[in-house]
Each structure stands twice: as C-alpha cells, then as structure tokens.
Design an enzyme around this catalytic site. Structure first.
Site, mmCIF file in Angstrom:
data_model
loop_
_atom_site.group_PDB
_atom_site.id
_atom_site.type_symbol
_atom_site.label_atom_id
_atom_site.label_comp_id
_atom_site.label_asym_id
_atom_site.label_seq_id
_atom_site.Cartn_x
_atom_site.Cartn_y
_atom_site.Cartn_z
ATOM 1 N N ARG A 127 -11.483 0.280 -4.078
ATOM 2 C CA ARG A 127 -12.763 0.490 -3.401
ATOM 3 C C ARG A 127 -13.251 -0.780 -2.697
ATOM 4 O O ARG A 127 -14.354 -0.816 -2.203
ATOM 5 C CB ARG A 127 -13.843 0.919 -4.420
ATOM 6 C CG ARG A 127 -13.554 2.213 -5.180
ATOM 7 C CD ARG A 127 -13.635 3.437 -4.289
ATOM 8 N NE ARG A 127 -13.458 4.689 -5.026
ATOM 9 C CZ ARG A 127 -12.281 5.203 -5.394
ATOM 10 N NH1 ARG A 127 -11.164 4.563 -5.107
ATOM 11 N NH2 ARG A 127 -12.224 6.347 -6.038
ATOM 12 N N HIS A 172 -0.506 6.829 -7.152
ATOM 13 C CA HIS A 172 -1.590 7.093 -8.114
ATOM 14 C C HIS A 172 -1.289 8.317 -8.965
ATOM 15 O O HIS A 172 -0.492 9.167 -8.588
ATOM 16 C CB HIS A 172 -2.905 7.351 -7.366
ATOM 17 C CG HIS A 172 -3.468 6.123 -6.724
ATOM 18 N ND1 HIS A 172 -4.433 5.360 -7.311
ATOM 19 C CD2 HIS A 172 -3.173 5.521 -5.538
ATOM 20 C CE1 HIS A 172 -4.736 4.333 -6.525
ATOM 21 N NE2 HIS A 172 -3.979 4.413 -5.430
ATOM 22 N N TYR A 220 -13.578 5.824 1.191
ATOM 23 C CA TYR A 220 -13.780 4.531 0.560
ATOM 24 C C TYR A 220 -12.702 3.566 1.043
ATOM 25 O O TYR A 220 -11.684 3.982 1.590
ATOM 26 C CB TYR A 220 -13.778 4.664 -0.957
ATOM 27 C CG TYR A 220 -12.687 5.524 -1.519
ATOM 28 C CD1 TYR A 220 -12.869 6.900 -1.685
ATOM 29 C CD2 TYR A 220 -11.468 4.979 -1.873
ATOM 30 C CE1 TYR A 220 -11.865 7.697 -2.184
ATOM 31 C CE2 TYR A 220 -10.454 5.779 -2.380
ATOM 32 C CZ TYR A 220 -10.657 7.134 -2.533
ATOM 33 O OH TYR A 220 -9.657 7.916 -3.026
ATOM 34 N N THR A 223 -6.986 0.343 -0.974
ATOM 35 C CA THR A 223 -6.027 -0.759 -0.958
ATOM 36 C C THR A 223 -5.048 -0.613 0.207
ATOM 37 O O THR A 223 -4.715 -1.565 0.892
ATOM 38 C CB THR A 223 -5.261 -0.772 -2.301
ATOM 39 O OG1 THR A 223 -6.223 -0.744 -3.357
ATOM 40 C CG2 THR A 223 -4.391 -1.994 -2.438
ATOM 41 N N ARG A 224 -4.600 0.627 0.414
ATOM 42 C CA ARG A 224 -3.593 0.880 1.445
ATOM 43 C C ARG A 224 -4.156 0.809 2.861
ATOM 44 O O ARG A 224 -3.406 0.800 3.827
ATOM 45 C CB ARG A 224 -2.966 2.259 1.206
ATOM 46 C CG ARG A 224 -3.991 3.400 1.172
ATOM 47 C CD ARG A 224 -3.403 4.714 0.701
ATOM 48 N NE ARG A 224 -4.436 5.734 0.552
ATOM 49 C CZ ARG A 224 -5.068 6.014 -0.570
ATOM 50 N NH1 ARG A 224 -4.789 5.359 -1.668
ATOM 51 N NH2 ARG A 224 -5.990 6.968 -0.601
ATOM 52 N N GLU A 234 -0.692 10.961 -4.839
ATOM 53 C CA GLU A 234 -1.479 11.212 -6.059
ATOM 54 C C GLU A 234 -0.798 12.356 -6.791
ATOM 55 O O GLU A 234 -0.708 13.450 -6.252
ATOM 56 C CB GLU A 234 -2.894 11.603 -5.625
ATOM 57 C CG GLU A 234 -3.899 11.840 -6.691
ATOM 58 C CD GLU A 234 -4.597 10.560 -7.140
ATOM 59 O OE1 GLU A 234 -4.486 10.249 -8.329
ATOM 60 O OE2 GLU A 234 -5.242 9.884 -6.306
#
Lengths: 366, 359
Positions: A127, A172, A220, A223-224, A234
């Site tokens: 985030r 994830h 949000y 990271t990527r 995911e």
C-alpha cells in the site's frame, strides 16, 4: 464520478471503433470497455460491436517493444506462503523460470516479514508505493516497509520512468475462495490484457478470474505498480502461514504461462484482438460494527466461499450472534470477491463488490 | 499449597471415585483386560460439577472461540443451566487484541509446574504471567474448577476434534461421547483425541481443571471467523453444558465403547542444511486428517516435484496435517493410532445430588 467517466469512455470507444478511426480521445490505445453482456440492454450494445466484425478487425494492432526485464515478487506479504516458497526455490533453481529472450528475476520483497511469517512488520508493503512514500521526504523514523519500498523502487523502478522493469508478477494468497485470480490495474493496458487472456485460456478448464482494481476509491499503490505492466497473481483459498501443494501448483502454472506469453511475444508471435471479461471493483463492504467498533456480525454462511458468484438484491450477506441477517439492498446484481479475507478485517473490508465488464484489446505484436 | 501437592490431591480425588490404583491406568487394548473387567463392573463416581469455565482466545487468532467468549461475556444467559452457570473467559486478551496466536510465548504450552511455580520476574514473557493468573483464578486450591472447556481452531481438516490430555478423565470422555451421539454434523463430525501424557508433563491450559475438554475445530484459517465453524462450536459447547447439567441432576451414563485417536509421534517437514523446509505436504495427504495412512503412500512433495513416501510399518491416522501454527513447532502432522476403548459407566457420587437450586 467514475461511473460517468466510464460511460463516456464506453461511448467514445464504441464510436471510434465503429467508424474505424484509430484515434481515441482518452488514450493512445483503441479499446472498448463494455459492461456485463448478460444484461439485456447491454447485450444490444455488445452485439453492436461484435456483429459487424469491423470494430475489432479495423483496429490496427498495437506494437510494443520487446519484454527485456521481468521480476517475480514473492513475500510482499510474509505469511502468503505460495509466493514465498516459489521465489525462494527459484532463487536457487532459476532454470525453471528462465526464458532466453529476457531476464527473469525472482525477488523476496519483504524479507523481515517472511522471516517472522507475518503480513508486514510496520505497515502493509503493498500500500506504500505512492509518490509521497517513495520520494523520501518523510521525517523521523521511517517504517521498515517504506524503507523497503524505496529500495525496491530503486532496483525495479523508478515508478513511472522508462527505466522501470517491463513486467512485475507479484505473488499473493488469499483465504477467500477466489481460485486463481489475475489482478489488473489498468483497463487500457493492451499488453497486460492480452497476457491475462493468454493465461486464462491456458489455465482452462481451471478457472482464472481477472480482477480490475482501477477505481479511484479502491485502487491502492501496489508494490508491482513500479513496472510498466504490473500484474498481481492471487491464489486461494489458503490460510495464512500454510503452504498447500494444490495452490502452489496453480500459482506455478500461472507464472509459467505468463512467462511463456512474454517469450512468444518476444519471438514475434502476433496475438489477435481479444475481449476479456473482468470483474471491476465497485466498492469495499465493511462488516456491521457495534458502538465500540467491534464486529457486530460475520459473513453469512450462504455468502461464504461464494466469490465471483452473483449476489442479488435481497441475498443475505451477514449474520449476527443472535441470528439476525443483513441482506444486500443494492439495485443490481454484483459479484463479491475477497469474501472473508483474513487480512482485510483490519482494513474494514468484509468483501469487495465487483461488476462484470468486458475489456477489449487490440492485436498485439512486437 | 505447592503445585505438586495440588496435583497429588487432584489425582487422589479422582481415584477415590473409581476402583483404580495410583499407578498409570490403562484402558487400552486387551493387555489390561483383567483390570478393565473390574472397572467395568462398577460405575465411576464423580462429584458434582458446579464450577465450569469456557476459555476462548487461548490462541488469539483462533476466532471461533474468541467470538463466542466475547459474545458470552456480554450475554451470558446462554451459559446458564439448572445446576450451574458456566463462566466465559478470554484466556489471552492481548493476543486477541493483536489477532496473533501469542504475544511472547504460546500460552497453551505455559501450564507446566515449572512455569506456574516459578517466582514472578519482570523479564517473564506475557504468557507466563497470564498462565499464573489463570491458574490462580481457576486451577488452584479452593478455586479449582470442576470442568474446563478450551476452544480452539485449526487450519487442518479435523472436523470437531474433542481433545483430551488425560486418559484418566472419565468425565470428559463421557461428555465427548455425549457430544458425539447427540449432535450430528456430516461436514464436521466428532473425533475423540487423546494426548496421553503424564500429568507432570502436561503444559496445556486444560491441565489446570479437574476435568477438561478442548474443542479443536477446523478447517478455519487464522484470523477468519466462518459462520459454519462458529455455529458448530456453539452447538457443541451448549450440548456439553447440557451433559453436565444432566449429570448433576443424577442421571447415570451407562458404560460404552468408543474409538479414540491416541497420539503416537510428531512428524517434521523434510529440511535442507539451512533448516529451511525442502518439501511440503503432498496433495494426497492434504485434508486427509483421520484417514488411514498406509506404508508407501506419499506424504511430502519436494519443490522439484519428487514424492516422499511414508516408510512406517503400520497404518497410522495422521492429524493436524499442515496446521499453520505448527510450522514453527516443526510439525507437519501428528500421527495417531486408533484405539478401541471400553469406558465404565458414570454417575454422581452417592449423596451428592444437586438440590436443584443455583449456588
């Protein structure tokens, strides 16, 4: 606000496509964003585009430069173990993910959280990739994940620059029954849409949903997001701190299909225009809470494990300890996702509502 | 009173109700057939169960017990019976607040004589302090509680596991049998589970009560509250309280036979030279708790896709397969044996009938 933007976008895209122009007022890439084709009204709109056959064919293909650098992130959340184990394994056995036309770099993004097997140490790493956090003008002691974000940004970014990595696959897990899910951040990114399509087709008959998080209120700073083409992978359900062989295998397959796609693309394979059904995030739904902010109800058993299944007006969502049921009161059918995700209790999110939307991408070639 | 004296007294009291000697008592198998026969001839007598506590949140991220204990603390009427009122308690409130298993040390491994008897020190882990508090309040001297329920969840597919740590505790075995026979659930059936350890080695919270039963329900991820698991746990606790109420009112429970899963050994993950896990639970073993594991069947798979087989000589019943909290304890699964058990009848001590009013 966003809805109206989308409508304008749909109309303009449709018109542009239908008349065969390659100019699009909202971006360089011609595309159409179509709502759920299952609704009657929309079905007509849908066939407007589909039947003439012109729209798709007349659009010119979009050409991209070759994919040179790809990163595979694991352990962005330290207790989501499929990605942690795969990346650790690939750090030792790189041959499994090597493709001759590009550099593929596995990377553990939050090593301290991985070591402790927790989601994060100070703050959620997934985030904090906003410009403010990355710019480094924060005063006082910097949280571990902000420090780490800056490091990752300098290694794989900088965010928004042409020096950033071409593609980042961020691995994830979720406790929700979402199966394999690809998280798409940008509905105008033909390259990533084509990649999603390729993965989805390759995964069949196993389902592989695409979640579009392009929403001003819900999106949000992931990271990527420092890559030109970010994609989240995911896979669930898997409890935090557990690694399941079946989930691991699914994730490994998704990653390999993604790499295959990029390899084919680099080799000059042309990918025809495609449409992709995605679930576009509409809204986060919090748990009912009592006056002290504690949970006042939990996910109703008939919603539990029903990710991607239609939630119709009047369907139960929550149930209290006394058996009182809260039903969904919206006007339209929505598709819930991230239902009862462990990590989202603290984010005040019981599930996210999505709607089905069809994206279109132009033909893609090198 | 020291812990040792306390525990002797405790043993003695139970023994006074049955025809057993103080040496280790066997209920299992035929080797003790003679003693078994003697035992089965007469009912085991136990005293009135008037003080009952229900612990939730012993592990702060096992949410069924946390949610139930919190609810009952606000609305305790559900825990009232004719002959007693059960008391809810959040065992590890700090861990509950943070939604973690524990803060410094696993509370459910802190009830050893060593920890409970050692003098308090500022450097004590939070859970040591909490263990002594709980022991003072529920487990010592005149405060000794008659029955402890300890509510847990597991990420393993263990249904409703009724876990006991004392082979001697006939009362909890009858209660478990009552749960098994009066509350059916196809998706979460009851299993009798025994960690057969001498009392002096018992480090679990249930160690502090006179009789105790741990409910271990799964699968449920840590930090998640599933309605189905919660309602099953609630049903079992209520059913358990009904049993105690019937017992207190003088109902005699006949002898019965049952199967029990008794812990044999803990199996760790294969590890590399750095101590890192080098293989994971095989998909053929995943979710197969209580399903017979035969010699030659795959149990682990390496990251390179190589299968590792079970090389034991006998069939075992694996449990706690891929439990999240046991990675750090170096346990991939716990193998058990299935033991057939004959349990003597149970009745209230003569002259101890409850007068029908709440104390």
């Amino acid at each position: 606000m966003f809805r109206s933007t989308l409508k304008v976008l749909q109309q303009s895209s449709l018109r542009v496509k239908f008349f065969g122009s390659i100019h699009n007022p909202l971006g360089s890439v011609v595309r159409a964003v179509l709502p759920d084709p299952s609704s009657v009204y929309m079905l007509r709109r849908w066939s407007l585009v589909r039947t003439p056959g012109l729209a798709v064919n007349m659009a010119t293909s979009s050409s991209h430069s070759a994919v040179r650098r790809v990163a595979i992130f694991g352990g962005t959340h330290g207790n989501e173990l499929s990605g942690v184990l795969l990346v650790k394994h690939w750090l030792k056995h790189g041959e499994e993910i090597a493709r001759r036309s590009m550099e593929v770099r596995p990377f553990i993004t939050n090593p301290k959280a991985v070591e402790k097997c927790v989601r994060y140490i100070d703050t959620d790493l997934n985030r904090v990739f906003d410009n403010q956090s990355l710019s480094g003008d924060q005063k006082g002691k910097v949280p571990y994940e902000i420090e780490q974000a800056r490091k990752i940004n300098s290694l794989f970014g900088p965010k928004g620059s042409k020096n950033g990595y071409d593609v980042i696959l961020d691995l994830h897990n979720t406790t929700a029954h979402m199966g394999a899910t690809l998280i798409l951040e940008n509905s105008r990114d033909d390259f990533t849409i084509q990649m999603c399509k390729y993965i989805q087709t390759s995964m069949a008959p196993e389902s592989c949903a695409v979640l579009l998080i392009e929403h001003p209120g819900v999106k949000y700073a992931t990271t990527r997001s420092i890559a030109k083409h970010p994609i989240g992978i995911e896979v669930g359900p898997q409890p935090q701190g557990v690694v399941r062989a079946d989930i691991l295998r699914t994730m490994k397959n998704v990653v390999n299909y993604a790499l295959d796609f990029m390899q084919y693309f680099n080799e000059g394979t042309e990918f025809p225009p495609c449409s992709l059904e995605v679930y576009r995030v509409l809204e986060k739904i919090d748990y009912p809470r009592n006056e002290s902010g504690d949970l006042g109800a939990i996910i109703h058993p008939s919603l539990q494990d029903q990710d991607w299944k239609p939630l119709n007006p009047g369907d139960p969502m929550f149930i209290t300890m006394d058996g009182e049921v809260t039903c969904y009161e919206g006007e339209n059918t929505v598709y819930p996702t991230f239902v009862n995700e462990a990590a989202y209790y603290e984010k005040n999110q019981a599930f996210a509502k999505t709607e089905k939307v069809t994206l279109m991408a132009q033909a893609l070639r090198l | 009173m020291t812990r040792r004296e306390e525990s002797n007294r405790y043993d003695g009291e139970i023994l006074s109700g049955s025809e057993r000697t103080s040496e280790k008592v066997y209920y299992f198998g035929m080797q003790e057939g003679i003693r078994l026969k003697e035992m089965l001839n007469s009912a085991c007598q136990c005293s009135l169960v008037s003080r009952v506590v229900i612990f939730g949140g012993t592990h702060g991220n096992e949410m069924s017990g946390v949610a139930l204990a919190k609810h009952w603390l606000k609305e305790p009427s559900e825990l009232q019976r004719k002959t007693f009122v059960a008391e809810p308690c959040l065992a590890n409130p700090l861990a509950v607040e943070k939604c973690v298993r524990y803060v410094d040390s696993d509370l459910n491994r802190c009830f050893s004589e060593e920890i409970l008897r050692s003098p308090e020190s500022e450097s004590d882990p939070y859970e040591f302090i909490r263990a002594r508090e709980l022991y003072q309040k529920y487990g010592s001297g005149s405060c000794l509680y008659d029955f402890i329920f300890d509510l847990h969840n597991t990420t393993s597919h263990m249904g409703a596991t009724l876990l006991r740590c004392s082979a001697d505790d006939i009362m909890s075995l009858h209660l478990a049998n009552y749960l098994q026979s009066s509350s059916g659930s196809q998706s979460m059936p009851c299993y009798n589970y025994l960690i057969d350890i001498p009392k002096k080695d018992n480090v679990y919270l249930q160690n502090i009560g006179k009789h105790s039963l741990c409910l271990e329900l799964g699968p449920q991820p840590q930090g998640v509250t599933r309605a189905d698991v919660l309602s099953r746990m609630r049903e079992l606790v209520n059913c358990g309280l009904d049993f105690i109420d019937l017992f207190n009112q003088g109902k005699e429970f006949p002898s019965f036979e049952t199967d029990i899963y008794r812990v044999l050994s803990r199996v760790d993950y294969p590890r590399d030279s750095d101590g890192e896990i080098s293989a994971i639970v095989h998909s053929g073993l995943q979710d197969k708790d209580y399903v017979p594991l035969k010699p030659g069947h795959p149990i682990f798979t390496t990251m390179n896709g190589e299968d590792l087989l079970y090389d034991g000589e006998t069939v075992v019943y694996p449990t706690f397969i891929n439990e999240a909290a046991y990675y750090e304890k170096k346990v991939a699964f716990i193998s058990t044996e299935k033991v057939h058990l004959k349990v003597p009848a149970l009745k209230l001590e003569t002259g101890a009938e409850h007068n029908g009013t709440l104390q």
